[in-house]
Design an enzyme around this catalytic site. Structure first.
Site, PDB file in Angstrom:
ATOM      1  N   ASP A   1     -20.528 -51.572 -27.750  1.00 15.38           N
ATOM      2  CA  ASP A   1     -20.820 -50.199 -27.882  1.00 15.38           C
ATOM      3  C   ASP A   1     -21.296 -49.505 -29.121  1.00 15.38           C
ATOM      4  O   ASP A   1     -22.203 -48.910 -29.125  1.00 15.38           O
ATOM      5  CB  ASP A   1     -19.043 -49.402 -27.682  1.00 15.38           C
ATOM      6  CG  ASP A   1     -18.133 -50.310 -28.578  1.00 15.38           C
ATOM      7  OD1 ASP A   1     -18.601 -51.136 -29.306  1.00 15.38           O
ATOM      8  OD2 ASP A   1     -17.082 -49.957 -28.581  1.00 15.38           O
TER       9      ASP A   1
ATOM     10  N   ASP B   1     -13.853 -58.240 -13.243  1.00 19.02           N
ATOM     11  CA  ASP B   1     -14.242 -59.579 -13.438  1.00 19.02           C
ATOM     12  C   ASP B   1     -12.694 -60.396 -13.453  1.00 19.02           C
ATOM     13  O   ASP B   1     -12.568 -61.341 -14.207  1.00 19.02           O
ATOM     14  CB  ASP B   1     -14.525 -59.898 -14.733  1.00 19.02           C
ATOM     15  CG  ASP B   1     -16.262 -59.408 -14.871  1.00 19.02           C
ATOM     16  OD1 ASP B   1     -16.665 -59.414 -13.849  1.00 19.02           O
ATOM     17  OD2 ASP B   1     -17.037 -59.233 -15.986  1.00 19.02           O
TER      18      ASP B   1
END
Length: 409
Positions: A232, A83
């Site tokens: 996460d 990205d």
């Protein structure tokens, strides 16, 4: 007024003592940690995802390290989830163009925007592969050659395991006082906190990198969610709530890079602090609706509420100072201060010294010097991030700000 100040200070101190007691409990439990068993099976297909955002200093090393992993080339796909808005993409393209034939498939995936940040990039990559195991490495991580084999063997031996998380340590840990302090903290995190949770059968967190997941679990738990900055931790609790569990492997460690200055470290910690609070709001109902033991529910709640310790520390310190100013500093204040210092110092030694000795980080003088750096780091973090913790549940949009890395340069 004084009574209100004292009441707020007592509440803050009570929460801090609860966190301290929890960490001591985990450190004692960690003595019962045992490495998970491993089983041999035919090598399954593995997708290795490496998220990138302006990682010019690390991207070529990350790719070289991934290609050096001991896994059949036909069973490994490497994804550079890129990205970036700087020269990282050009460097990655150049490295790919120089690859010899016959190696693993390498996909260089560029998105039109950073929607969903890291979670969005991971989700996009999953759509391009059907591999049953998903490995994740941040760009600055360097795994040992047998990393995938150990992870796959551990998952093969436990069909109810969602992921295999490996310990990591900083390649630049001896660079300065900050990196040494961070290494002491990370050692305690893995060998005391994480190992204690694993030994006690309680949920422990996937650390966002250095782990291998079952694809089926990611999908069954709802996939990667971009609605927090701690994707996460969010996936961890959704997986545990669905009946899965994690595996912790302490050896061999994966090498990575620690933020080497206060500005970079603050960026990292601010993102983590905000993300923890966001996940706490989302995951606490899952925890308390689960069939887990009361101990697991309380332990998980304290894990999710860990970042509340930062503003609580400031409230407790401010209440103590204001009380001393308004009443006049007396023998009682001195006694409280001495008890607090002795209690915190004793707990810190109990939590950090066993990992320091087990990993042979140095002598007792070296340990004392490193331990003295921890209050400085925690005090700075409390001052810098308490506001982020308090406003996190009320702020709708949070940008994922990358932690600056040098790639060892």
């Amino acid at each position: 007024m004084i009574l209100l100040i004292d009441f707020m200070g007592l509440l803050a101190c009570a929460f801090l003592l609860l966190l301290l007691a929890q960490h001591l409990r985990l450190a004692l439990r960690a003595r019962g940690y045992r490495p998970p068993p491993q089983a041999d099976e035919a090598p399954p297909g593995i997708l290795l995802q490496i998220p990138l955002f302006n990682e010019a200093a690390s991207v070529e090393g990350a790719l070289a390290s991934a290609l050096a992993l001991d896994w059949p080339a036909g069973k490994l796909t490497i994804q550079l989830l890129d990205d970036s808005s700087d020269e990282t993409s050009a460097l990655a393209a150049g490295a790919l163009a120089r690859l010899p034939p016959g190696g693993p498939e390498v996909q260089h995936i560029r998105r039109a925007d950073r929607r969903g940040f890291k979670a969005g990039a991971l989700a996009e990559g999953l759509q391009r592969s059907d591999a049953p195991l998903i490995a994740i490495l941040d760009a600055d991580f360097r795994a040992p050659a047998d990393w995938l084999r150990q992870a796959a063997a551990a998952l093969a031996a436990d069909e109810n395991a969602a992921f295999a998380q490996f310990r990591f340590e900083f390649a630049n840990r001896d660079l300065n006082w900050m990196t040494r302090g961070q290494q002491l903290s990370v050692d305690a995190h893995f060998l005391a906190e994480q190992a204690g949770r694993q030994a006690g059968g309680e949920p422990f967190q996937f650390n966002g990198t250095g782990a291998v997941w079952r694809r089926a679990v990611i999908e069954a738990a709802g996939g990667w969610s971009p609605d927090t900055l701690a994707e996460d931790l969010d996936l961890t609790f959704r997986a545990y709530a669905a009946g899965w569990h994690g595996l912790l492997l302490l050896d061999p460690p994966l090498a990575c890079e620690a933020p080497a200055d206060l500005a970079s470290w603050r960026v990292q910690q601010a993102r983590w602090s905000t993300g923890f609070v966001q996940v706490a709001v989302k995951a606490l109902p899952l925890v308390w609706r689960s069939q887990w033991s009361l101990s697991a529910k309380l332990g998980s709640s304290l894990l999710l509420g860990l970042q509340l310790g930062l503003p609580c520390f400031l409230v407790a310190a401010a209440a103590f100072i204001l009380d001393a100013v308004l009443r006049g500093f007396g023998p009682g204040h001195g006694t409280i201060l001495c008890l607090a210092v002795l209690m915190v110092a004793g707990a810190a030694v109990a939590i950090t010294l066993p990992p320091f000795r087990r990993l042979r980080r140095g002598g007792i003088c070296s340990y004392g010097a490193v331990l003295a750096m921890i209050p400085v780091l925690l005090g700075f973090m409390a001052l810098a991030n308490s506001a982020s913790v308090v406003i996190a549940p009320f702020k709708r949009r949070h940008d994922f700000v990358r932690t600056p890395k040098t790639g060892g340069r």
